[in-house]
Design a protein around this motif. Structure first.
Motif, PDB file in Angstrom:
ATOM      1  N   UNK A 822       0.824  -1.204   0.000  1.00 54.83           N
ATOM      2  CA  UNK A 822       0.000   0.000   0.000  1.00 54.83           C
ATOM      3  C   UNK A 822       0.858   1.255   0.000  1.00 54.83           C
ATOM      4  N   UNK A 823       2.052   1.194   0.606  1.00 55.22           N
ATOM      5  CA  UNK A 823       2.902   2.380   0.686  1.00 55.22           C
ATOM      6  C   UNK A 823       3.505   2.709  -0.674  1.00 55.22           C
ATOM      7  N   UNK A 824       4.182   1.722  -1.317  1.00 55.07           N
ATOM      8  CA  UNK A 824       4.878   2.106  -2.542  1.00 55.07           C
ATOM      9  C   UNK A 824       3.943   2.229  -3.733  1.00 55.07           C
ATOM     10  N   UNK A 825       2.872   1.444  -3.779  1.00 62.58           N
ATOM     11  CA  UNK A 825       1.911   1.640  -4.860  1.00 62.58           C
ATOM     12  C   UNK A 825       1.043   2.878  -4.599  1.00 62.58           C
ATOM     13  N   UNK A 826       0.654   3.077  -3.321  1.00 62.16           N
ATOM     14  CA  UNK A 826      -0.185   4.230  -2.990  1.00 62.16           C
ATOM     15  C   UNK A 826       0.544   5.546  -3.164  1.00 62.16           C
ATOM     16  N   UNK A 827       1.784   5.629  -2.677  1.00 63.63           N
ATOM     17  CA  UNK A 827       2.551   6.870  -2.832  1.00 63.63           C
ATOM     18  C   UNK A 827       2.849   7.135  -4.296  1.00 63.63           C
ATOM     19  N   UNK A 828       3.132   6.069  -5.060  1.00 66.52           N
ATOM     20  CA  UNK A 828       3.326   6.238  -6.502  1.00 66.52           C
ATOM     21  C   UNK A 828       2.076   6.808  -7.148  1.00 66.52           C
ATOM     22  N   UNK A 829       0.920   6.339  -6.735  1.00 69.08           N
ATOM     23  CA  UNK A 829      -0.335   6.863  -7.269  1.00 69.08           C
ATOM     24  C   UNK A 829      -0.496   8.353  -6.946  1.00 69.08           C
ATOM     25  N   UNK A 830      -0.162   8.740  -5.708  1.00 63.89           N
ATOM     26  CA  UNK A 830      -0.268  10.145  -5.302  1.00 63.89           C
ATOM     27  C   UNK A 830       0.672  11.019  -6.118  1.00 63.89           C
ATOM     28  N   UNK A 831       1.881  10.532  -6.404  1.00 65.88           N
ATOM     29  CA  UNK A 831       2.853  11.321  -7.150  1.00 65.88           C
ATOM     30  C   UNK A 831       2.502  11.423  -8.634  1.00 65.88           C
ATOM     31  N   UNK A 832       1.840  10.412  -9.166  1.00 61.96           N
ATOM     32  CA  UNK A 832       1.545  10.404 -10.593  1.00 61.96           C
ATOM     33  C   UNK A 832       0.187  11.006 -10.925  1.00 61.96           C
ATOM     34  N   UNK A 833      -0.666  11.158  -9.943  1.00 64.68           N
ATOM     35  CA  UNK A 833      -1.989  11.724 -10.170  1.00 64.68           C
ATOM     36  C   UNK A 833      -1.937  13.142 -10.750  1.00 64.68           C
ATOM     37  N   UNK A 834      -1.010  14.036 -10.287  1.00 65.38           N
ATOM     38  CA  UNK A 834      -0.941  15.377 -10.898  1.00 65.38           C
ATOM     39  C   UNK A 834      -0.638  15.347 -12.387  1.00 65.38           C
ATOM     40  N   UNK A 835       0.164  14.378 -12.835  1.00 63.81           N
ATOM     41  CA  UNK A 835       0.479  14.305 -14.268  1.00 63.81           C
ATOM     42  C   UNK A 835      -0.740  13.861 -15.072  1.00 63.81           C
ATOM     43  N   UNK A 836      -1.504  12.947 -14.521  1.00 64.82           N
ATOM     44  CA  UNK A 836      -2.743  12.565 -15.198  1.00 64.82           C
ATOM     45  C   UNK A 836      -3.706  13.746 -15.254  1.00 64.82           C
ATOM     46  N   UNK A 837      -3.758  14.512 -14.160  1.00 66.47           N
ATOM     47  CA  UNK A 837      -4.638  15.677 -14.147  1.00 66.47           C
ATOM     48  C   UNK A 837      -4.149  16.746 -15.123  1.00 66.47           C
ATOM     49  N   UNK A 838      -2.818  16.904 -15.248  1.00 62.17           N
ATOM     50  CA  UNK A 838      -2.284  17.903 -16.169  1.00 62.17           C
ATOM     51  C   UNK A 838      -2.664  17.572 -17.609  1.00 62.17           C
ATOM     52  N   UNK A 839      -2.666  16.282 -17.959  1.00 64.83           N
ATOM     53  CA  UNK A 839      -3.126  15.896 -19.291  1.00 64.83           C
ATOM     54  C   UNK A 839      -4.590  16.284 -19.494  1.00 64.83           C
ATOM     55  N   UNK A 840      -5.397  16.032 -18.472  1.00 67.65           N
ATOM     56  CA  UNK A 840      -6.806  16.397 -18.541  1.00 67.65           C
ATOM     57  C   UNK A 840      -6.970  17.909 -18.651  1.00 67.65           C
ATOM     58  N   UNK A 841      -6.200  18.662 -17.835  1.00 68.23           N
ATOM     59  CA  UNK A 841      -6.309  20.119 -17.839  1.00 68.23           C
ATOM     60  C   UNK A 841      -5.879  20.707 -19.176  1.00 68.23           C
ATOM     61  N   UNK A 842      -4.822  20.139 -19.769  1.00 64.22           N
ATOM     62  CA  UNK A 842      -4.320  20.655 -21.040  1.00 64.22           C
ATOM     63  C   UNK A 842      -5.351  20.523 -22.150  1.00 64.22           C
ATOM     64  N   UNK A 843      -6.118  19.453 -22.127  1.00 62.53           N
ATOM     65  CA  UNK A 843      -7.066  19.186 -23.205  1.00 62.53           C
ATOM     66  C   UNK A 843      -8.466  19.733 -22.923  1.00 62.53           C
ATOM     67  N   UNK A 844      -8.688  20.300 -21.746  1.00 63.79           N
ATOM     68  CA  UNK A 844     -10.030  20.755 -21.409  1.00 63.79           C
ATOM     69  C   UNK A 844     -10.101  22.201 -20.958  1.00 63.79           C
ATOM     70  N   UNK A 845      -8.956  22.857 -20.739  1.00 60.56           N
ATOM     71  CA  UNK A 845      -8.972  24.243 -20.287  1.00 60.56           C
ATOM     72  C   UNK A 845      -7.996  25.049 -21.112  1.00 60.56           C
ATOM     73  N   UNK A 846      -8.278  26.336 -21.195  1.00 61.61           N
ATOM     74  CA  UNK A 846      -7.365  27.247 -21.887  1.00 61.61           C
ATOM     75  C   UNK A 846      -6.057  27.339 -21.121  1.00 61.61           C
TER      76      UNK A 846
END
Length: 924
Positions: A822-846
């Motif tokens: 849970x620690x290494x997979x969970x922390x990895x998820x927390x660190x990578x979530x902003x990059x997934x959101x940045x892809x979403x933000x780039x394609x949906x917001x100015x």
């Protein structure tokens, strides 16, 4: 700026109201007889006096001094305000008992701005302890002697030392020349001095103050001689009349406001300030900007007013300090026949040590000002005029005639003002006819007269960002664009059937004119003679007119730019009208990274001396719909920050629970990995504390409505970040302690050192490569890039936080489950979530130009781009899978053969070790 003045007024009201009860109490005041009786006698008050005080109910002036109790800043003006509380007659004729407050204020202390609540930000800058030293108010009581014109008062106040200690201040306040009647030569000066000894902590340096009188002012300079000076002027063109139907002359626009930006233009003979400058102090440089401020308007004499004129070497210096050597004071009157303002001005001289020695000197300076009734491309100034002297060439103080004009649209709304289009035919020849594209559905573009047509922009030259600028419409068809609307968005048409305000023809083509200003960035230096910014010390100003197609969003204009001078100031008014300006404005329905794109080009040949390189312009299209989406986006990002930080706490807590159940795995945990994660939570907390101490009030901030909601969430984020840091620090401390106490496995230290020899050079090489690649692309910004990339690279290391553990596992050849899944997979998820959101933000917001509006996935905190947003998550997931394989099948399943070792480092059970030692002794 209305909100700033409103907050300032509210502050004075509340402070006055709270101190009202004890202002009149002599018990807490210093002794009047000891400090004032020799200057102004004391007498018993008899009755309330209706006699007006010469300074009025409230009067504002300037001050110097008081360094110990107020932070003096030479880059800002410091205002002194004297407010009367009451005036009583006494038993002595002409002697009045008075009470009031004297406030010393440093500018810009009442602004309330909210920055983004991302890591390193801080809101509500005015609440800092240092800003309590931005003002101090004394409660004063004393007497005014009308015959001598002297005022003496004693009073108290509270302030703070530079170290933050509270101070109780006693002072004596003295004023001179406070007479019931005044004229142009009358200046009220004085001082406020501390009554404590210099060794006392409550002591402060004396304040020196200067004010202009208000009561019973006598206008004396509108003489026949002065009128003769103005009657000889050669300009016969009649100006625009003031709109005074619903208001008096004293409130007519724009004379009722401060005209801050009047650009001065000199004759061709003015190489230096000799015989060219109207002020005595200019350090060999001609002033470039004039600020004109009305001191008071007469209510008894028709069309009369008092003015103050300030000359500075740049627009940015208008609010910097107070120097009477750069100022003139004068009297003016409006000629309603010629529609002109005439001013007779005088020098202020005598400031060698303090303000009390200043007096009005020579009054030979003349100024005339008019409001042109017709604006055009080559003359779009809404105010223009001249300054000269009636002295002869041989007289001291003579200077050559100076002209001035403003690029501000101050005449909007005045009756009779018109704009004359003269270049529409050239525009049609220079730009192809753009007609609405068929079958484009319900795509809509901004109305020509909407607020969306006003925008800031980034300017690139030869692929380098070198400047910033603004574009503001001046007129749309026969109507003038209201640039003082307060920034409210006008509603866009709900359907194509609605008719715009001004239509040239059925294709929705609009005649439009613009004011464009471009300023070179402070860190950009251009020596190319073909650059638009060559020899330009101030903003490059362009007036343009053309056609806007509301059906396609295209804007094409022909412009005239003001030509710079190689001596740093404008010499006459010369322009280059071979400039082509183009903009493509996106649809208001677009939500996928909408940008306003444009260009400024010279229509001259390359060998022409006035030719300049093309400029590329871009601006975020922040329309009404986009603004609403941005607010929703920031709300969502705040929620993402809270969720991510909370999950980080949960996953660290699960790792603590894991090591509590399996303490034997603690020594096998990478200290480098634990240190990186701990610093990742600590640095945001440190930056928040640093922002609290170093935040500057003139930063570009985003002002939002839900200030309280943002502050609550900002506090929540910091509290959760603090919890995550403490949990992570506890894990680091436990790992270090277990490693130190594990004397039986000293080989782990060797493995840690070997892992450091591999990890740290990898990190250093990665940073060096990133800096070299980026600096090659942006060679003029290397110092700034170093700071930004250190921050971004720190986030990149956090994304790959498992790398040190992977390398340590290789060298230690471990076989235990060191990290919980849970620690290494969970922390990895927390660190990578902003990059997934940045892809979403780039394609949906100015795209966002103002970085301070980022709340989550902040670009300066990590590497964010489409490529990085794919590579980094894949790398993080790969690291997590490697850890999983190492802990399931041993570290030998992953590394190359040369990393494999026969040594296995495990936690040895103490009882088993004791038995083996006993058996060994027995065998011997």
């Amino acid at each position: 700026m209305f909100m700033d003045s409103f907050l300032s007024s509210m502050f004075f009201f509340l402070f006055t109201f709270s101190s009202f009860n004890h202002v009149f109490s002599y018990a807490s005041q210093p002794s009047y007889n000891d400090h004032c009786a020799s200057l102004v006698p004391k007498s018993t008050p008899t009755e309330f006096s209706s006699k007006s005080f010469p300074l009025g109910v409230q009067n504002t002036g300037y001050f110097t001094g008081g360094d110990r109790i107020i932070d003096f800043d030479t880059t800002r003006k410091h205002y002194f305000t004297f407010q009367m509380m009451h005036t009583y007659a006494t038993q002595i004729h002409g002697l009045f008992s008075i009470a009031g407050t004297a406030s010393f204020i440093r500018t810009n202390i009442f602004s309330y701005q909210v920055r983004n609540i991302s890591y390193g930000a801080r809101s509500s800058n005015w609440r800092k302890r240092g800003n309590r030293r931005g003002y101090v108010t004394f409660n004063l009581v004393g007497f005014w002697y009308e015959t001598s014109g002297k005022v003496c008062m004693v009073g108290t106040s509270k302030s703070y030392s530079r170290t933050g200690n509270s101070l109780n201040l006693d002072a004596v306040f003295k004023l001179n020349n406070v007479y019931n009647a005044s004229n142009i030569s009358s200046l009220i000066s004085g001082s406020l001095e501390s009554l404590s000894s210099k060794k006392d902590e409550n002591y402060f340096e004396p304040f020196s103050v200067l004010m202009f009188p208000k009561g019973n002012y006598n206008y004396t300079l509108d003489s026949i001689e002065a009128e003769n000076d103005f009657s000889s002027e050669s300009d016969t063109e009649k100006g625009l009349s003031l709109n005074m139907e619903s208001s008096s002359f004293c409130s007519s626009y724009p004379l009722s406001r401060v005209i801050r930006r009047l650009w001065l233009e000199y004759s061709n003979e003015c190489i230096s300030s000799k015989n060219c400058s109207p002020i005595s102090e200019n350090y060999g440089q001609l002033p470039s900007v004039l600020s004109l401020k009305g001191i008071e308007c007469s209510v008894t004499k028709k069309y009369m007013l008092r003015v103050q004129m300030e000359f500075v070497n740049g627009y940015s210096q208008i609010n910097q300090g107070f120097n009477p050597k750069n100022m003139l004071v004068g009297e003016g009157w409006w000629d309603e026949k010629k529609n002109r303002l005439y001013v007779v001005a005088c020098n202020m001289i005598g400031m060698e040590t303090s303000l009390d020695r200043i007096h009005v000197g020579d009054c030979s300076i003349r100024l005339r000002l008019r409001l042109p009734s017709i604006l055009s491309l080559k003359n779009s100034s809404s105010i223009e005029g001249q300054i000269w002297t009636n002295k002869t060439v041989t007289d001291p103080g003579y200077f050559k005639r100076i002209t001035f004009r403003t690029d501000e649209v101050l005449g909007v709304g005045s009756q009779g003002l018109k704009y004359k289009y003269s270049q529409i035919d050239r525009v049609k020849q220079s730009c192809p006819a753009n007609k609405p594209v068929k079958n484009q559905g319900s795509r809509r573009y901004p109305d020509a007269d909407s607020y969306n047509m006003r925008f800031d922009m980034s300017v690139r030259e030869s692929y380098r960002r070198v400047a910033w600028g603004y574009s503001t419409p001046l007129s749309v068809g026969d109507h003038f664009y209201d640039s003082h609307s307060g920034g409210n968005f006008k509603s866009l048409p709900s359907s194509k059937t609605q008719v715009p305000n001004v239509i040239v023809n059925n294709d929705s083509l609009f005649n439009i004119s613009y004011k464009i200003g471009i300023s070179l960035r402070s860190n950009s230096t251009l020596s190319d003679r073909n650059s638009l910014f060559y020899l330009s010390s101030e903003t490059v100003k362009i007036s343009a007119e053309g056609i806007y197609n509301a059906g396609t969003g295209t804007l094409c204009m022909v412009g005239c730019r003001d030509l710079p001078s190689n001596r740093g100031v404008s010499i006459t008014h010369s322009v280059d009208c071979e400039v082509l300006v183009k903009f493509q404005i996106p649809s208001v329905d677009a939500n996928n990274g909408s940008y306003i794109k444009g260009s400024i080009e010279s229509m001259r040949k390359k060998f022409d001396p006035l030719y300049f390189k093309p400029l590329d312009l871009s601006s975020a299209a922040f329309f009404t719909e986009a603004a609403k989406e941005a607010v929703w986006r920031m709300d969502m990002e705040v929620t993402m920050v809270l969720i991510s930080t909370t999950l980080a706490c949960v996953f660290v807590g699960l790792q603590l629970y894991h090591v509590k159940k399996h303490p034997n795995v603690l020594p096998l945990t990478s200290l480098i990995m634990m240190s990186i994660l701990t610093l990742g939570h600590m640095i945001p907390l440190v930056l928040n504390f640093e922002a609290l101490l170093t935040q500057k009030p003139n930063n570009n901030n985003i002002v939002l409505e839900n200030v309280g909601w943002l502050e609550v969430n900002e506090i929540s984020v910091r509290l959760i970040t603090m919890v995550a840091f403490l949990l992570q620090f506890r894990l680091l401390q436990m790992t270090w302690s277990s490693r130190k106490s594990d004397e039986g496995n000293k080989g782990l230290w060797d493995a840690e050192i070997k892992a450091a020899y591999v990890t740290l050079p990898l990190y250093a090489a990665g940073l060096l490569i990133a800096l070299l690649l980026k600096s090659k692309m942006n060679g003029d910004k290397v110092p700034m890039l170093i700071t930004v990339y250190f921050k971004s690279y720190g986030g990149f290391l956090l994304d790959g936080f498992l790398l040190p553990q992977i390398i340590l596992n290789m060298f230690s050849n471990m076989k235990d489950n060191v990290l919980s899944c849970s620690f290494y997979f969970g922390t990895t998820f927390v660190r990578l979530l902003p990059h997934a959101y940045d892809l979403y933000r780039t394609h949906n917001y100015a795209d966002i130009i103002d970085n301070e509006s980022y709340v989550y996935a902040v670009p300066s905190a990590d590497f964010y781009s489409t490529a990085w947003d794919i590579v980094i998550p894949l790398g993080g997931i790969l690291f997590a899978i490697i850890i999983y394989l190492q802990q399931c099948y041993g570290s030998r399943c992953v590394p190359p053969r040369r990393f494999k070792s026969s040594h296995v480092y495990e936690k040895v059970n103490e009882s088993k070790a004791e038995v083996e030692t006993i058996n060994l002794n027995v065998s011997r």
